[in-house]
Enzyme design. Structure first.
Site, PDB file in Angstrom:
ATOM      1  N   LYS A   1      34.322  53.483 106.897  1.00  0.00           N
ATOM      2  CA  LYS A   1      34.694  52.491 107.902  1.00  0.00           C
ATOM      3  C   LYS A   1      35.337  53.234 109.071  1.00  0.00           C
ATOM      4  O   LYS A   1      36.348  53.925 108.896  1.00  0.00           O
ATOM      5  CB  LYS A   1      35.670  51.473 107.319  1.00  0.00           C
ATOM      6  CG  LYS A   1      36.159  50.451 108.337  1.00  0.00           C
ATOM      7  CD  LYS A   1      37.263  49.588 107.756  1.00  0.00           C
ATOM      8  CE  LYS A   1      37.894  48.731 108.840  1.00  0.00           C
ATOM      9  NZ  LYS A   1      39.099  48.013 108.348  1.00  0.00           N
TER      10      LYS A   1
ATOM     11  N   GLY B   1      46.424  42.290 111.118  1.00  0.00           N
ATOM     12  CA  GLY B   1      47.696  41.909 110.516  1.00  0.00           C
ATOM     13  C   GLY B   1      48.296  40.624 111.035  1.00  0.00           C
ATOM     14  O   GLY B   1      49.375  40.221 110.594  1.00  0.00           O
TER      15      GLY B   1
ATOM     16  N   ALA C   1      39.910  41.895 109.756  1.00  0.00           N
ATOM     17  CA  ALA C   1      41.184  41.800 110.495  1.00  0.00           C
ATOM     18  C   ALA C   1      41.445  40.390 111.017  1.00  0.00           C
ATOM     19  O   ALA C   1      40.594  39.777 111.650  1.00  0.00           O
ATOM     20  CB  ALA C   1      41.249  42.800 111.638  1.00  0.00           C
ATOM     21  N   GLY C   2      42.648  39.907 110.731  1.00  0.00           N
ATOM     22  CA  GLY C   2      43.107  38.644 111.280  1.00  0.00           C
ATOM     23  C   GLY C   2      42.904  37.428 110.409  1.00  0.00           C
ATOM     24  O   GLY C   2      43.463  36.365 110.682  1.00  0.00           O
TER      25      GLY C   2
ATOM     26  N   ASN D   1      43.215  41.975 103.873  1.00  0.00           N
ATOM     27  CA  ASN D   1      44.274  42.856 103.381  1.00  0.00           C
ATOM     28  C   ASN D   1      45.631  42.153 103.460  1.00  0.00           C
ATOM     29  O   ASN D   1      46.183  41.728 102.451  1.00  0.00           O
ATOM     30  CB  ASN D   1      44.285  44.157 104.188  1.00  0.00           C
ATOM     31  CG  ASN D   1      45.299  45.162 103.672  1.00  0.00           C
ATOM     32  OD1 ASN D   1      45.824  45.026 102.569  1.00  0.00           O
ATOM     33  ND2 ASN D   1      45.601  46.161 104.469  1.00  0.00           N
ATOM     34  N   THR D   2      46.151  41.984 104.679  1.00  0.00           N
ATOM     35  CA  THR D   2      47.517  41.485 104.868  1.00  0.00           C
ATOM     36  C   THR D   2      47.753  40.128 104.218  1.00  0.00           C
ATOM     37  O   THR D   2      48.792  39.909 103.583  1.00  0.00           O
ATOM     38  CB  THR D   2      47.835  41.401 106.372  1.00  0.00           C
ATOM     39  OG1 THR D   2      47.683  42.698 106.955  1.00  0.00           O
ATOM     40  CG2 THR D   2      49.263  40.918 106.605  1.00  0.00           C
TER      41      THR D   2
END
EC number: 2.8.1.10
Length: 258
Positions: free
Chosen positions: A100, A161, A187-188, A209-210
Site C-alpha cells: 500500500k 483518523g 481512511a475516514g 483502522n481507527t
C-alpha cells in the site's frame, strides 16, 4: 443468491480473497490484533514497517496468523523515493510484493500527495511490486496511477483518523464509473453503517483502522464492521431499489368494491 456470494471474490492483481474487509493495525495493542482479525474475518491486514522491527521481542508479525495476507504500507514516506526504500525493506522482511503506497508530506491534514504517489506507483511496479495507492479521490490522478501499474485504487473517504464517513462520496462514485480497477475505500470510515453505505455503492472493499481501535469493545466492533461490509456487498449485488416519490406498495382503491 448464496451461491453468488460464495463465488464473489475480491481480486487484486493475481490475488483472490473471500473477505472484502481489510483491517488496519496501526493503533492496536499487540494482544488485541489476533482477536480482532478473527472477529473481523479479515484475510488482509495492513502493516506499518515501523511496527515490524525484527529486533523487537514483541514483533507484530508474531501476533498475525500465518494464513493472513500482509499489506505493508509505506507510512512515513514523504516522496516517491522514500516510498520505494520502504517497499524494498518490506520485501526483505518477507512481507511479499503487495504494497500500500502512502506518500504524505503534509503534517497538518495528512492528505496523500497524489503527484508523488503516481511516481511511486511507477517505480514500484517496475520492481515487481503490486502497488495499491492511497490517494485523494481525483479522476485524473487515478487514471495516471492505473496507467503506471496500480493494481487497485484506495481513495480516502475523509481525512485519516477523522471517522467522518463518506465525505468524498461523489468523487468516489466517479472513480467507480471510470476506473476499471478495484476501488478500496480507505481512511475516514467511522461506523459500520458508513462501511455498509460504501459497499452498497459498489466499491470492492473497505479498510478500517481507527473506528475499531478506539472502540470500547474492539473485537465486537470488528465483528460489527465485518457484518456491515457483507450486508453492503449483498445489497449491491442484489440491486438496490431506485429512489423515487411516494409509491404505494399495496392497492389503495378498488378493494372495497370487490
Amino acid at each position: 443468491m448464496q451461491e453468488n456470494l460464495k463465488n464473489d471474490k475480491l481480486k487484486i492483481g493475481k490475488y483472490e480473497f473471500d473477505s472484502r474487509f481489510i483491517l488496519g493495525s496501526g493503533k492496536y495493542s499487540l494482544e488485541l490484533i489476533k482477536s480482532s482479525i478473527e472477529e473481523a474475518k479479515a484475510q488482509i491486514i495492513t502493516l506499518a514497517l515501523r511496527r515490524a522491527n525484527t529486533g523487537e521481542i514483541a514483533n507484530i508479525l508474531d501476533y498475525i496468523p500465518k494464513n493472513i495476507t500482509l499489506l505493508p504500507n509505506t507510512s512515513g514516506a514523504r516522496n516517491a523515493d522514500e516510498a520505494l526504500r520502504i517497499a524494498r525493506l518490506s520485501r526483505e522482511l518477507g512481507c511479499g510484493e503487495l504494497i500500500k503506497i502512502e506518500v504524505i508530506s503534509d503534517s497538518r491534514y495528512l492528505l496523500p500527495d497524489n503527484y508523488e504517489t503516481i511516481k511511486a506507483c511507477e517505480l514500484l511496479a517496475k520492481e515487481g511490486f503490486t502497488p495499491l495507492p492511497y490517494m485523494h479521490a481525483d479522476l485524473y490522478a487515478a487514471r495516471a496511477m492505473r496507467d503506471v501499474g496500480a493494481a487497485a485504487i484506495m481513495p480516502l473517504a475523509a481525512p485519516i483518523g477523522s471517522n467522518k464517513g463518506l465525505c468524498a462520496k461523489e468523487f468516489i462514485q466517479i472513480l467507480l464509473n471510470e476506473i476499471d480497477l478495484p476501488i478500496i475505500v480507505d481512511a475516514g470510515i467511522g461506523t459500520p453503517a458508513q462501511a455498509c453505505e460504501a459497499m452498497q455503492m459498489g466499491v470492492s472493499a473497505v479498510m478500517v483502522n481507527t473506528a475499531i481501535a478506539e472502540a470500547k469493545d474492539i473485537a465486537l466492533m470488528a465483528r460489527a464492521f465485518s457484518l456491515a461490509v457483507n450486508a453492503g456487498r449483498a445489497a449491491f449485488l442484489a440491486g438496490l431499489a431506485s429512489v423515487s416519490e411516494a409509491k404505494a406498495s399495496s392497492p389503495l382503491t378498488g378493494f372495497l368494491r370487490d
